[in-house]
Design a protein around this motif. Structure first.
Motif, mmCIF file in Angstrom:
data_model
loop_
_atom_site.group_PDB
_atom_site.id
_atom_site.type_symbol
_atom_site.label_atom_id
_atom_site.label_comp_id
_atom_site.label_asym_id
_atom_site.label_seq_id
_atom_site.Cartn_x
_atom_site.Cartn_y
_atom_site.Cartn_z
ATOM 1 N N GLY A 130 24.131 11.834 4.666
ATOM 2 C CA GLY A 130 23.392 12.317 3.504
ATOM 3 C C GLY A 130 23.973 13.620 3.035
ATOM 4 O O GLY A 130 25.008 14.090 3.519
ATOM 5 N N ALA A 131 23.290 14.230 2.090
ATOM 6 C CA ALA A 131 23.754 15.518 1.564
ATOM 7 C C ALA A 131 23.120 16.646 2.367
ATOM 8 O O ALA A 131 21.895 16.729 2.476
ATOM 9 C CB ALA A 131 23.371 15.642 0.098
ATOM 10 N N PRO A 132 23.925 17.520 2.964
ATOM 11 C CA PRO A 132 23.341 18.656 3.686
ATOM 12 C C PRO A 132 22.684 19.630 2.700
ATOM 13 O O PRO A 132 23.014 19.658 1.509
ATOM 14 C CB PRO A 132 24.546 19.286 4.381
ATOM 15 N N GLY A 133 21.737 20.396 3.170
ATOM 16 C CA GLY A 133 21.071 21.335 2.283
ATOM 17 C C GLY A 133 20.120 22.246 3.016
ATOM 18 O O GLY A 133 20.004 22.202 4.253
ATOM 19 N N HIS A 134 19.393 23.046 2.232
ATOM 20 C CA HIS A 134 18.443 24.001 2.793
ATOM 21 C C HIS A 134 17.126 23.287 3.101
ATOM 22 O O HIS A 134 16.620 22.504 2.298
ATOM 23 C CB HIS A 134 18.201 25.141 1.806
ATOM 24 N N GLY A 135 16.541 23.597 4.235
ATOM 25 C CA GLY A 135 15.338 22.906 4.677
ATOM 26 C C GLY A 135 14.114 23.178 3.824
ATOM 27 O O GLY A 135 13.115 22.455 3.921
ATOM 28 N N ALA B 199 14.022 23.112 0.486
ATOM 29 C CA ALA B 199 14.115 22.467 -0.828
ATOM 30 C C ALA B 199 13.724 21.002 -0.758
ATOM 31 O O ALA B 199 13.771 20.371 0.300
ATOM 32 C CB ALA B 199 15.534 22.625 -1.368
ATOM 33 N N ARG B 200 13.328 20.484 -1.935
ATOM 34 C CA ARG B 200 13.148 19.027 -2.024
ATOM 35 C C ARG B 200 14.495 18.363 -1.762
ATOM 36 O O ARG B 200 15.533 18.830 -2.222
ATOM 37 C CB ARG B 200 12.636 18.643 -3.414
ATOM 38 N N HIS B 201 14.455 17.234 -1.033
ATOM 39 C CA HIS B 201 15.730 16.622 -0.627
ATOM 40 C C HIS B 201 15.560 15.109 -0.565
ATOM 41 O O HIS B 201 14.856 14.592 0.308
ATOM 42 C CB HIS B 201 16.153 17.172 0.735
ATOM 43 N N GLU B 202 16.222 14.377 -1.439
ATOM 44 C CA GLU B 202 16.083 12.921 -1.507
ATOM 45 C C GLU B 202 17.107 12.201 -0.628
ATOM 46 O O GLU B 202 16.911 11.041 -0.278
ATOM 47 C CB GLU B 202 16.233 12.453 -2.960
ATOM 48 N N ASP B 203 18.201 12.882 -0.318
ATOM 49 C CA ASP B 203 19.295 12.230 0.411
ATOM 50 C C ASP B 203 19.400 12.823 1.815
ATOM 51 O O ASP B 203 20.357 13.532 2.139
ATOM 52 C CB ASP B 203 20.603 12.412 -0.371
ATOM 53 N N ASN B 204 18.385 12.530 2.654
ATOM 54 C CA ASN B 204 18.262 13.149 3.972
ATOM 55 C C ASN B 204 18.693 12.163 5.061
ATOM 56 O O ASN B 204 18.074 11.121 5.258
ATOM 57 C CB ASN B 204 16.805 13.573 4.193
#
Length: 447
Positions: free
Chosen positions: A217-222, A224-229
């Motif tokens: 998936g796409a890495p990101g900040h915990g 934020a909203r995240h659809e690709d986890n």
């Protein structure tokens, strides 16, 4: 030329001292297998077996796949030159034993109340001793088995046979030339079924599909909203697989077992609900219960490194076990359950095997029990795990598990495997030698 020997039973107790000594000697050789290429004592155990085999004129050969990873193979000539060779085989390695958990030294081979305690007593140094003692008796009394006997003791069985049977099949198939069938663990043990003593004859084994699952998936900040986890994808996949109810699927072996148990119970077998037959099998259900369907159990889950970081990858492991002929179906089902966002790949695979519950060898095994324990019955079954028969199957050799052990009713054989205070009654080992001798159909060599 051979002369058939007297069919009268050998007196109980005849082999007690010898089979007990070999069992204890083998247990006292620590052959713990930690997996991978981390094992100890195999060369020493192979050398011990080779010494006994050499005294019988079997010309044993010790073969190492890697330094210290040893197996030994020898051959005894049979009296019927038209008969194909039969392999008797066992393994000499054992699983680890934590001495702090045991009431005795796991490698002390203590005898308490006529029972030998130690790692390998049941799995399977006691059975190894039965084979050696039976063939030693034939040699000492001037007898021969009907078929050439190839006697093999493999290393590394407890870690999949990579450095043992699988290596020998791939690199030294000449050692098994002329063989069409094999006998080894786990079958031959007794359990009470519908009030009768039953000996379980292993004719099949489930396969292995050790699978790795990967979700990206796409890495990101915990925060934020995240659809690709990736973690969410993997959690959904593991939940779906772990909760999936695999349908009942009978093979020739399991259908015959259930039908024969129903007959012993005096009821009509309902194939849609085998629960009453499974209950009647008693302690053997530990081996049999998971052989009526495919299975897949999540065994590992790894992802992430920090609370507020959404990782780009999540990984999981599965221990899946297909029934004979169900390898592709099992894999496809798991992929569907995992979903399109999860990749499923093999770490290790081994096909299931099934041998016919018919033919001269099966009849000889059933007849041996009929003579040694006339009130008992013999039932076919499938192992949920695997044995070295699987490797030999690659050479077209039909493998059976049947080293007979008449056990006390309160001793649950399946619980001895890899268990604490593993043990084996000496009388059971003595019975095994007598029954195995009948299976080998000995005759006097008078040429």
């Amino acid at each position: 030329m051979a002369e058939h020997t007297d069919d009268r039973a050998i007196a109980p107790g005849t082999f007690r001292d010898r089979v007990a000594k070999i069992t204890r000697d083998l247990i006292q050789i620590d052959t713990t297998n930690y997996g991978g290429n981390d094992s100890r004592g195999e060369r020493d155990a192979a050398s011990y077996c080779a010494t006994v085999m050499d005294a019988m004129g079997m010309n044993p050969e010790i073969v190492e796949s890697e330094p210290g990873r040893a197996s030994v193979v020898g051959r005894m000539k049979g009296w019927d030159p038209s008969a194909p060779a039969l392999i008797l085989h066992g393994h000499i390695d054992v699983v680890p034993a934590d001495a702090a958990e045991w009431s005795v030294d796991p490698f002390g081979a203590e005898v308490i109340d006529d029972v030998i305690y130690g790692r390998g007593a049941a799995d399977m140094k006691g059975m190894d001793a039965i084979m050696l003692t039976a063939l030693e008796h034939l040699y000492a009394t001037g007898q021969q088995p009907r078929r050439d006997i190839i006697l093999a003791f493999f290393g590394d069985e407890e870690a999949g046979g990579v450095y043992g049977s699988a290596w020998l099949v791939a690199n030294r198939p000449d050692l098994f030339a002329g063989a069409t069938e094999a006998i080894s663990e786990v079958g031959g043990f007794t359990a009470t079924v519908a009030g009768k003593r039953a000996y379980f004859l292993q004719t099949a084994e489930k396969g292995i599909a050790w699978l790795n699952l990967t979700a990206t998936g796409a890495p990101g900040h915990g925060s934020a909203r995240h659809e690709d986890n990736a973690v969410t994808k993997m959690a959904d996949a593991i939940s779906a697989i772990g909760h999936y109810q695999w349908p009942v699927h009978y093979t020739d072996t399991t259908r015959q077992l259930m039908e024969e148990v129903a007959e012993l119970m005096g009821v009509v077998f309902n194939e849609r609900d085998p629960s009453t037959q499974l209950e009647a099998i008693g302690s053997a259900v530990t081996f049999v219960g998971s052989t009526l369907s495919n299975s897949a159990n999540p065994t590992g889950l790894t992802s992430g490194y920090k609370h507020n970081v959404i990782p780009g990858k999540a990984e999981a492991t599965l221990d899946a076990r297909p029934l004979p002929g169900q390898d592709e179906h099992l894999l496809e089902t798991i992929r569907q359950l995992a979903g399109d966002d999860v990749e499923v790949t093999y770490e290790h695979g081994r096909q299931a095997i099934e041998a016919p519950y018919s033919g001269a060898l099966v009849e000889a095994m059933i007849d041996a029990i009929a003579k040694e324990d006339p009130a008992a019955v013999v039932l076919p079954f499938m192992m949920s795990g695997g044995t070295d028969n699987n490797a030999l199957a690659q050479l077209g050799i039909a493998g059976y598990g049947f080293i007979p052990l008449q056990l006390p009713p309160d001793l649950e054989f399946p619980k001895l495997f890899h268990g604490i205070d593993e043990r084996m009654p000496i009388n059971s080992l003595d019975f095994g030698v007598r029954a195995l001798l009948r299976i080998l159909e000995p005759a006097k060599n008078v040429s």
